[in-house]
Scaffold this motif. Structure first.
Motif, mmCIF file in Angstrom:
data_model
loop_
_atom_site.group_PDB
_atom_site.id
_atom_site.type_symbol
_atom_site.label_atom_id
_atom_site.label_comp_id
_atom_site.label_asym_id
_atom_site.label_seq_id
_atom_site.Cartn_x
_atom_site.Cartn_y
_atom_site.Cartn_z
ATOM 1 N N SER A 1 0.860 -1.184 0.000
ATOM 2 C CA SER A 1 0.000 0.000 0.000
ATOM 3 C C SER A 1 0.895 1.232 0.000
ATOM 4 O O SER A 1 2.012 1.207 0.512
ATOM 5 N N ALA A 2 0.402 2.311 -0.594
ATOM 6 C CA ALA A 2 1.212 3.527 -0.703
ATOM 7 C C ALA A 2 0.302 4.732 -0.866
ATOM 8 O O ALA A 2 -0.838 4.616 -1.318
ATOM 9 N N ALA A 3 0.821 5.887 -0.487
ATOM 10 C CA ALA A 3 0.174 7.165 -0.775
ATOM 11 C C ALA A 3 0.942 7.818 -1.912
ATOM 12 O O ALA A 3 2.168 7.661 -2.020
ATOM 13 N N GLU A 4 0.234 8.540 -2.769
ATOM 14 C CA GLU A 4 0.908 9.198 -3.889
ATOM 15 C C GLU A 4 1.850 10.279 -3.378
ATOM 16 O O GLU A 4 1.497 11.060 -2.497
ATOM 17 N N GLN A 5 3.064 10.296 -3.927
ATOM 18 C CA GLN A 5 4.078 11.279 -3.558
ATOM 19 C C GLN A 5 4.799 11.751 -4.814
ATOM 20 O O GLN A 5 5.970 11.449 -5.026
ATOM 21 N N PRO A 6 4.115 12.497 -5.702
ATOM 22 C CA PRO A 6 4.812 13.003 -6.891
ATOM 23 C C PRO A 6 5.987 13.879 -6.478
ATOM 24 O O PRO A 6 5.895 14.584 -5.465
ATOM 25 N N PRO A 7 7.119 13.854 -7.190
ATOM 26 C CA PRO A 7 7.324 13.158 -8.459
ATOM 27 C C PRO A 7 7.914 11.764 -8.305
ATOM 28 O O PRO A 7 8.422 11.195 -9.259
ATOM 29 N N LYS B 1 2.671 -5.623 -6.631
ATOM 30 C CA LYS B 1 1.453 -4.865 -6.909
ATOM 31 C C LYS B 1 1.367 -3.744 -5.887
ATOM 32 O O LYS B 1 1.464 -3.982 -4.679
ATOM 33 N N ILE B 2 1.208 -2.513 -6.374
ATOM 34 C CA ILE B 2 1.129 -1.356 -5.485
ATOM 35 C C ILE B 2 -0.259 -0.745 -5.604
ATOM 36 O O ILE B 2 -0.698 -0.386 -6.699
ATOM 37 N N ASN B 3 -0.944 -0.632 -4.478
ATOM 38 C CA ASN B 3 -2.275 -0.023 -4.431
ATOM 39 C C ASN B 3 -2.181 1.318 -3.719
ATOM 40 O O ASN B 3 -1.566 1.428 -2.651
ATOM 41 N N PHE B 4 -2.805 2.350 -4.322
ATOM 42 C CA PHE B 4 -2.723 3.694 -3.760
ATOM 43 C C PHE B 4 -3.953 4.014 -2.912
ATOM 44 O O PHE B 4 -5.085 3.722 -3.289
ATOM 45 N N PHE B 5 -3.681 4.639 -1.753
ATOM 46 C CA PHE B 5 -4.720 5.058 -0.826
ATOM 47 C C PHE B 5 -4.311 6.399 -0.213
ATOM 48 O O PHE B 5 -3.151 6.801 -0.322
ATOM 49 N N PRO B 6 -5.236 7.079 0.471
ATOM 50 C CA PRO B 6 -4.808 8.229 1.267
ATOM 51 C C PRO B 6 -3.768 7.798 2.296
ATOM 52 O O PRO B 6 -3.722 6.621 2.696
ATOM 53 N N ALA C 1 -3.243 4.017 3.788
ATOM 54 C CA ALA C 1 -2.152 3.179 3.278
ATOM 55 C C ALA C 1 -1.350 2.572 4.429
ATOM 56 O O ALA C 1 -0.997 1.389 4.409
ATOM 57 N N ASN C 2 -1.094 3.382 5.443
ATOM 58 C CA ASN C 2 -0.379 2.901 6.628
ATOM 59 C C ASN C 2 -1.201 1.847 7.356
ATOM 60 O O ASN C 2 -0.701 0.777 7.728
ATOM 61 N N GLN C 3 -2.478 2.138 7.536
ATOM 62 C CA GLN C 3 -3.381 1.242 8.258
ATOM 63 C C GLN C 3 -3.534 -0.100 7.537
ATOM 64 O O GLN C 3 -3.597 -1.155 8.185
ATOM 65 N N MET C 4 -3.584 -0.061 6.209
ATOM 66 C CA MET C 4 -3.719 -1.291 5.427
ATOM 67 C C MET C 4 -2.606 -2.279 5.769
ATOM 68 O O MET C 4 -2.844 -3.483 5.932
ATOM 69 N N ALA C 5 -1.377 -1.749 5.855
ATOM 70 C CA ALA C 5 -0.250 -2.627 6.164
ATOM 71 C C ALA C 5 -0.300 -3.105 7.613
ATOM 72 O O ALA C 5 -0.062 -4.287 7.905
ATOM 73 N N ASP D 1 1.107 -6.371 2.286
ATOM 74 C CA ASP D 1 2.336 -6.953 2.847
ATOM 75 C C ASP D 1 3.277 -5.899 3.406
ATOM 76 O O ASP D 1 4.218 -6.220 4.137
ATOM 77 N N GLY D 2 3.056 -4.646 3.031
ATOM 78 C CA GLY D 2 3.940 -3.587 3.511
ATOM 79 C C GLY D 2 3.470 -2.238 3.032
ATOM 80 O O GLY D 2 2.553 -2.126 2.209
ATOM 81 N N TYR D 3 4.117 -1.213 3.546
ATOM 82 C CA TYR D 3 3.754 0.176 3.252
ATOM 83 C C TYR D 3 4.978 0.875 2.660
ATOM 84 O O TYR D 3 6.034 0.930 3.287
ATOM 85 N N LEU D 4 4.818 1.383 1.443
ATOM 86 C CA LEU D 4 5.910 2.087 0.765
ATOM 87 C C LEU D 4 5.825 3.562 1.137
ATOM 88 O O LEU D 4 4.873 4.248 0.761
ATOM 89 N N ALA D 5 6.814 4.044 1.883
ATOM 90 C CA ALA D 5 6.768 5.402 2.424
ATOM 91 C C ALA D 5 8.013 6.178 2.043
ATOM 92 O O ALA D 5 9.117 5.632 2.010
#
Length: 685
Positions: A36-42, A70-75, A79-83, A89-93
């Motif tokens: 799970s991840a939150a969008e962080q452009p760029p 597989k990366i799923n985007f959430f607020p 995203a943190n809570q999902m992990a 399986d983890g949180y990409l931060a």
């Protein structure tokens, strides 16, 4: 009897064992990591190439050890809570501060960006440190100011012990920038590239009004693996191993470079290095190769080439200007950017060109594209209009003919007749990928021809109108009925490849692609291609675009004299002759000089020469719509806000192609969002 039952038992066990082996093999083939991840452009986002640099690093690292990602985007909080709850399986931060180390095991880190403190350019705040490593002096200085932070940001080491009494928590980076501009903050802590991109894409009115007060520590990406999961230890170790491979073989640095996040690592050869931001297209790559010929006469010059795809280049250059970062000496910019950047004093006027340059040889409409108040601000590397390419054999086999001046009804009729997806032949290929210079380039010319425009005389958006509806509905029908699969993902490069491979019947796009289509070394259908004017609805006015990619010098360059000499050479008749000598006349950069179209060698190999010269020469950027409008441009609007408005409409159009929203919904949302932007920029009230 015992022997019989023994044999049955052995066979049964063998079957069970085989099933377990097969199941294990299937499970092995299905090794997948879901993050799970939150969008962080760029660095990370659904609309970024390969969904961003961080996603590509993670995907590549895990692929080296046999995993799919597989990366799923959430607020952010979700995203943190999902992990934490085991739903991923983890949180990409991007920051370690986003992840509670009480709940997560952190992977090894990989580079993200750099923290900066932004300030309003007009403010008199000064970083008084004489020694940039003097943290105590910096803290005393910084504690006097109102500093904005977001909850998602870790605090860089320089600020850990700062006086917190004036710390201001803001909801988002964008809100912090707005508060800076309205004097509610003195400083705002952000990632440097995030700051530049936000300004470039969402607050273009802030460009050159905000600047870096202080550059701080670098920050990093991590994967946070939940301690509650039994897979955590293995997934962490596997990722760390894959990441180490990427670092060791240099792949991670190539990924950073391709996303415009770092410079190329090249040895300097001369006393002066020119840093050039340019496109990853064939003609620019040829320039990069032939620059060694320039160096033979100028051994004191070396080059740092930053070669990026079009969308990334535009964003990186504008982001650099937005925060006054000053990384480049030569910019590859287009007809849209040049007068805007000139008006804002971001690029230098190109005066006192050498007599041998022959500025009068440059085709007049192209010169006008790159000028402001009769001063030239960029030199054209190549120029283009648009036209219709088609397969003569497919059209003839259908018992039809292509008119010299087709209408969109003609195009629809012919595309339907030659569409044969079962043979991997598609009736039509068009740009479907989102962007003001991608799908919107063609769609805007369609709107012009239908009698529409982007804005009325008072800058009110005119998107939700019958003219736009006709253009957008026709565009959608052409691609969804007669185009290739997933048309929303088709960019000009993919369409070029499809056409060269014999898979497209019609393609409406830039005249610059004619040479690649008619070159038998590149195209399987080189002898089967015809070309006619761009199609129209009711009007020829504004029905084909006019564009140039050009070389300019930013005001911040410290080597402007040397940069000027190089861009003169790179856009000269001498350079065109050099390309012809090395690679053949069919591969020269076209569209810029009248002398090119008088050259018999070129005309011999380029049967499209007259059509292209006529299309470019007759385009008029001042009169491209039926009714009056307050802006200049054919397929774009010459205001800073258009990049944001055009990109947004491009995304909405792409969503219609993907059948996520309707034509009417796209027009309504486009109208609303454009009006919001124009009000924020004070064009309308």
């Amino acid at each position: 009897m015992k022997i019989f039952f023994s044999l049955i038992f052995i066979i049964f066990n063998a079957i069970i064992l085989r099933e377990r082996v097969v199941a294990a093999e299937i499970d092995l083939n299905k090794k997948e990591v879901i993050l799970s991840a939150a969008e962080q452009p760029p660095y990370l986002g659904k609309d970024l190439p390969n969904i961003g640099y961080a996603a590509q690093v993670v995907t590549e690292a895990y692929s080296r050890v046999g995993y799919k990602v597989k990366i799923n985007f959430f607020p952010l909080a979700r995203a943190n809570q999902m992990a934490m709850q085991g739903e991923s399986d983890g949180y990409l931060a991007i920051y370690s501060g986003n992840v509670s180390e009480a709940d997560f095991l952190l992977s090894n880190s990989f580079p993200a960006g750099r923290f900066v403190l932004m300030k309003k350019a007009a403010s008199k705040l000064v970083d008084t440190r004489t020694n940039k490593t003097d943290k105590s002096g910096f803290l005393k200085n910084i504690s006097k100011y109102r500093v904005g932070f977001t909850n998602k940001a870790a605090i860089p080491p320089e600020l850990v012990y700062a006086d917190q009494s004036k710390k201001v928590i803001v909801n988002s980076d964008l809100e912090g920038l707005d508060m800076l501009m309205t004097n509610q903050l003195d400083l705002m802590l952000l990632d440097k590239l995030t700051a530049g991109d936000l300004i470039a894409e969402q607050r273009p009115q802030y460009i050159n009004q905000l600047e870096i007060f202080a550059s701080l520590s670098t920050n990093n990406f991590y994967i946070g693996f939940p301690k509650s999961s039994s897979k955590t230890g293995q997934l962490k170790e596997e990722f760390n191993h894959g990441l180490q491979i990427l670092k060791k073989d240099g792949t991670i640095y190539k990924i950073m470079y391709n996303h415009g996040l770092s410079a190329a690592i090249l040895p300097a050869r001369g006393n002066t290095t020119l840093t050039i931001g340019t496109l990853n297209i064939a003609s620019m790559l040829t320039l990069q190769k032939l620059s060694v010929e320039y160096q033979k006469k100028h051994p004191d010059i070396s080059f740092d080439w930053r070669v990026l795809d079009e969308k990334t280049l535009r964003l990186r250059l504008l982001s650099d200007l937005a925060i006054s970062d000053g990384q480049y000496d030569i910019l590859t910019i287009g007809a849209y950017e040049t007068p805007i950047w000139a008006k804002n004093n971001w690029i230098l006027p190109l005066k006192n060109l050498s007599p041998q340059y022959g500025i009068e040889d440059v085709i007049k409409p192209v010169r006008h594209l790159l000028s402001l108040d009769n001063n030239l601000y960029a030199l054209p590397f190549y120029a283009e209009s648009s036209m219709t390419y088609y397969r003569k054999d497919l059209v003839a086999n259908a018992g039809l003919s292509m008119p010299e001046a087709p209408t969109y009804n003609d195009i629809k009729r012919i595309a339907a007749a030659i569409h044969a997806p079962e043979k991997q032949i598609y009736g039509i290929c068009l740009r479907g990928d989102p962007g003001w210079g991608a799908n919107m380039a063609l769609l805007t010319t369609m709107v012009n021809s239908a009698g529409g425009r982007w804005f009325d005389e008072r800058w009110n958006p005119t998107i939700d109108t019958s003219e736009w509806r006709l253009a957008l509905q026709t565009y959608i029908e052409l691609l969804t009925l007669y185009g290739p699969p997933k048309p929303e993902e088709q960019d000009y490069a993919k369409n070029l490849t499809l056409f060269q491979g014999g898979h497209c019947g019609i393609w409406i796009d830039a005249t610059v692609f004619a040479s690649a289509l008619l070159d038998p070394r590149q195209s399987k259908v080189a002898d089967k291609i015809g070309f006619v004017r761009a199609p129209v609805f009711h009007l020829a006015t504004g029905s084909k675009w006019l564009w140039t990619w050009a070389l300019a010098i930013p005001k911040s360059s410290k080597t402007s004299a040397e940069a000027m000499k190089f861009i003169e050479w790179a856009t000269s008749r001498e350079y065109i002759q050099l390309v012809a000598k090395k690679y053949g006349w069919i591969n020269i950069p076209p569209g810029t000089r009248s002398s090119t179209y008088e050259e018999m060698h070129y005309r011999t190999v380029a049967p499209f020469a007259d059509a292209v010269f006529r299309a470019i020469s007759e385009d008029d950027i001042n009169n491209a719509t039926l009714t009056p409008r307050p802006y200049i441009g054919i397929q774009f609007v010459e205001i800073p806000e258009f990049a944001s408005i055009g990109n947004n409409m491009g995304r909405l159009t792409s969503s219609v192609l993907a059948k996520k929203i309707s034509v009417d919904m796209a027009l309504k949302l486009g109208q609303r969002d454009a009006a919001v932007q124009m009000r924020e920029s004070k064009y309308i009230h």
